[in-house]
Structure formats: C-alpha cells, structure tokens
Design an enzyme around this catalytic site. Structure first.
Site, PDB file in Angstrom:
ATOM      1  N   ILE A 122      94.839  19.681 -46.311  1.00 29.30           N
ATOM      2  CA  ILE A 122      94.571  18.182 -46.524  1.00 29.30           C
ATOM      3  C   ILE A 122      93.788  17.736 -45.449  1.00 29.30           C
ATOM      4  O   ILE A 122      94.209  17.842 -44.419  1.00 29.30           O
ATOM      5  CB  ILE A 122      95.975  17.407 -46.891  1.00 29.30           C
ATOM      6  CG1 ILE A 122      96.449  17.889 -48.204  1.00 29.30           C
ATOM      7  CG2 ILE A 122      95.534  15.924 -47.167  1.00 29.30           C
ATOM      8  CD1 ILE A 122      97.733  17.209 -48.677  1.00 29.30           C
ATOM      9  N   ASN A 146      86.240  17.421 -54.430  1.00 23.49           N
ATOM     10  CA  ASN A 146      87.185  18.590 -54.647  1.00 23.49           C
ATOM     11  C   ASN A 146      87.519  19.273 -56.017  1.00 23.49           C
ATOM     12  O   ASN A 146      87.343  18.208 -56.771  1.00 23.49           O
ATOM     13  CB  ASN A 146      88.669  18.182 -54.087  1.00 23.49           C
ATOM     14  CG  ASN A 146      89.662  19.055 -53.907  1.00 23.49           C
ATOM     15  OD1 ASN A 146      89.664  20.147 -53.727  1.00 23.49           O
ATOM     16  ND2 ASN A 146      90.868  18.497 -54.623  1.00 23.49           N
ATOM     17  N   HIS A 180      90.338  20.378 -58.570  1.00 24.33           N
ATOM     18  CA  HIS A 180      91.899  20.650 -58.464  1.00 24.33           C
ATOM     19  C   HIS A 180      92.182  21.279 -59.983  1.00 24.33           C
ATOM     20  O   HIS A 180      91.843  20.729 -61.071  1.00 24.33           O
ATOM     21  CB  HIS A 180      92.603  19.275 -58.464  1.00 24.33           C
ATOM     22  CG  HIS A 180      93.982  19.243 -58.533  1.00 24.33           C
ATOM     23  ND1 HIS A 180      94.726  19.788 -57.274  1.00 24.33           N
ATOM     24  CD2 HIS A 180      94.652  19.242 -59.580  1.00 24.33           C
ATOM     25  CE1 HIS A 180      95.949  19.906 -57.784  1.00 24.33           C
ATOM     26  NE2 HIS A 180      96.154  19.367 -59.053  1.00 24.33           N
ATOM     27  N   ASP A 182      94.205  14.147 -53.525  1.00 18.05           N
ATOM     28  CA  ASP A 182      93.853  14.127 -55.109  1.00 18.05           C
ATOM     29  C   ASP A 182      93.733  12.788 -56.065  1.00 18.05           C
ATOM     30  O   ASP A 182      93.691  12.576 -57.130  1.00 18.05           O
ATOM     31  CB  ASP A 182      94.776  15.021 -55.873  1.00 18.05           C
ATOM     32  CG  ASP A 182      94.851  16.549 -55.439  1.00 18.05           C
ATOM     33  OD1 ASP A 182      93.861  16.933 -55.170  1.00 18.05           O
ATOM     34  OD2 ASP A 182      95.880  16.789 -55.543  1.00 18.05           O
ATOM     35  N   ALA A 188      87.156  26.289 -67.249  1.00 14.44           N
ATOM     36  CA  ALA A 188      86.985  24.983 -66.634  1.00 14.44           C
ATOM     37  C   ALA A 188      86.571  24.751 -65.251  1.00 14.44           C
ATOM     38  O   ALA A 188      85.069  24.553 -65.042  1.00 14.44           O
ATOM     39  CB  ALA A 188      88.163  24.116 -66.703  1.00 14.44           C
TER      40      ALA A 188
HETATM   41  C1  GAR Z   1      91.558  27.213 -57.593  1.00 14.43           C
HETATM   42  O1  GAR Z   1      92.255  27.251 -58.769  1.00 14.43           O
HETATM   43  C2  GAR Z   1      91.372  25.778 -57.301  1.00 14.43           C
HETATM   44  O2  GAR Z   1      91.137  24.843 -57.988  1.00 14.43           O
HETATM   45  C3  GAR Z   1      92.727  25.720 -56.411  1.00 14.43           C
HETATM   46  O3  GAR Z   1      92.734  26.715 -55.767  1.00 14.43           O
HETATM   47  C4  GAR Z   1      92.261  27.871 -56.306  1.00 14.43           C
HETATM   48  C5  GAR Z   1      91.279  28.570 -55.650  1.00 14.43           C
HETATM   49  O4  GAR Z   1      90.932  29.676 -56.007  1.00 14.43           O
HETATM   50  N1  GAR Z   1      92.706  24.451 -55.469  1.00 14.43           N
HETATM   51  C6  GAR Z   1      93.774  23.633 -55.444  1.00 14.43           C
HETATM   52  O5  GAR Z   1      94.710  23.660 -55.810  1.00 14.43           O
HETATM   53  C7  GAR Z   1      93.348  22.511 -54.659  1.00 14.43           C
HETATM   54  N2  GAR Z   1      94.701  21.463 -54.575  1.00 14.43           N
HETATM   55  P1  GAR Z   1      89.283  30.347 -55.316  1.00 14.43           P
HETATM   56  O6  GAR Z   1      89.477  30.669 -53.839  1.00 14.43           O
HETATM   57  O7  GAR Z   1      89.345  31.562 -56.052  1.00 14.43           O
HETATM   58  O8  GAR Z   1      88.275  29.575 -55.585  1.00 14.43           O
END
Ligand code: GAR
Length: 207
Positions: free
Chosen positions: A95, A110, A112, A153, A182
């Site tokens: 954060i 960001n 989420h 968020d 998504a």
């Molecule tokens: C993704 O699902 C993203 O939305 C989430 O972490 C994952 C990362 O995957 N982010 C959060 O939870 C933020 N609060 P990635 O490294 O393969 O993109």
C-alpha cells in the site's frame, strides 16, 4: 505522436503486466508507452517479462530502502528520472502512503480483482480476495480499475467488469477466470483512457 510515459509497478507473476505489454504491441495503448517496470519483490517473475519485452526494470524493496518513506522517496526519484506520466499498479501488493498518492494525484491507477466496494481494502489482495468472495457465497464477482488515493482501494472507479462465479469454483479457478474475462481486458483499456486524458491535459497546458 507524443505518448504518456507509463511505469508499471509489480510484485509477482506479472500476468497483468504481460497484458499491458501485449496490448501496447497490438497498438491498443496508442496514447501511452511502458518505459519502466518497478518490482518491490526481488526476483519477481514480472521482471523477466519486462526483460523479454526490452523494458528497463528496477527492484526497490522497503528493506533495502530503510522502510516505507525511503521506498517512496526512491520510487518517486526513479519515476521522475524517467519522466513518468502514469503509474499503473498491476499486481503491486503493497500500500502506498497518502502522501505519495497525493503527490501523484490522478496519475496512479490500480487493478483490483473484485467489484469494489466488495472484498477490498487493507488485507484484500491476490487469492485472498477470491477466497472471501467464495466464503461469502456471492454469485457474481469481477475486477475494478480505479485511481489511487489515500484510502486503500477507495479512489474513483474508472472501469469495472462482472464475472460469474460457478458452483465448482475454487479460489484458483475463480482467480484465473477473473483475470481472463476481466483484468487482462480492463487494465490495458484503462491505461489507454487515462494516457489519452493526460496527453489532452498536457496539450491544454501548453496552449
Ligand atoms: C491480480 O489478480 C491483481 O488483480 C491482484 O493481484 C494479482 C496479481 O497477478 N491485485 C490485488 O489484489 C491488489 N489489491 P499478476 O502479478 O499476475 O498480474
């Protein structure tokens, strides 16, 4: 054509970074260009994705920087050196302080993995978000791209997309479907929308 300089912040596998790289290569982020990848985790696989795409990258850990303030100072310096216009948090699981987000107001977005305001805020990240959605028993979840402000968020929503939850879903299958249906679609779209907005503002300032 002038482009907004984009930095992507990552912590892990970097599939969202890959979606951005691929979208830029397909010409779908016409108003922006990824100039820098920053990881707050040493050896994150996202760094290999950056290297493969020929994008400069940098690892900054809180530990090496002596804490949150030092980390944000080093990050701010790196972003300014590269004349970054837009910071995209793509699976960045730390954060940022209210001070930092205020300095970069409307310049940080960001992704989420839920429909905010459900399953979001401090402690809701990665697989945990999907575990909580399944535990609650919601039938629809999704992903949200939003501006980053001082509330985790809590910034203005830019794009959202819903994804159905199936009876046989596990947190892992749900995470994958939310990414495919998504996240990997929304994040490049939002990067283009916000880059175009920034370019327009810059042109307005020059006039
Ligand atoms: C993704 O699902 C993203 O939305 C989430 O972490 C994952 C990362 O995957 N982010 C959060 O939870 C933020 N609060 P990635 O490294 O393969 O993109």
């Amino acid at each position: 054509m002038e482009k907004a300089n984009i930095a992507v912040l990552v912590s892990g596998g970097g599939t969202n970074l890959q979606a951005l790289i691929d979208a830029e290569a397909r010409g779908e982020i016409a108003s922006g260009s990824i100039r820098l990848v920053v990881s707050n985790v040493k050896g994150a696989y996202a760094l290999e994705r950056a290297a493969k795409a020929g994008i400069p990258s940098l690892t900054l850990t809180k530990k090496a920087c002596g804490g949150q303030a030092g980390f944000e100072e080093a990050l701010d310096k790196a972003l300014r050196e590269k004349e970054i216009d837009l910071v995209v948090l793509a699976g960045f699981l730390s954060i940022l302080s209210g001070d930092f987000s205020a300095r970069w107001e409307k310049r940080i977005i960001n992704i989420h993995p839920s429909l905010i305001p459900s399953f979001c805020g401090k402690g809701y990240y990665g697989l945990k978000v999907h575990e909580e959605a399944l535990r609650y028993g919601v039938k629809v979840t999704g992903a949200t791209v939003h501006y980053v402000n001082e509330i985790p968020d809590g910034g203005q929503i830019i794009l959202q997309k819903a994804v159905d939850i199936l009876p046989e879903d596990t947190a892992e299958t749900l995470q994958r479907r939310v990414m495919e249906q998504a996240e990997w679609i929304l994040l490049p779209k939002a990067a283009e929308l916000v880059s175009a907005r920034i370019l327009k503002e810059k042109a307005g300032n020059k006039a």
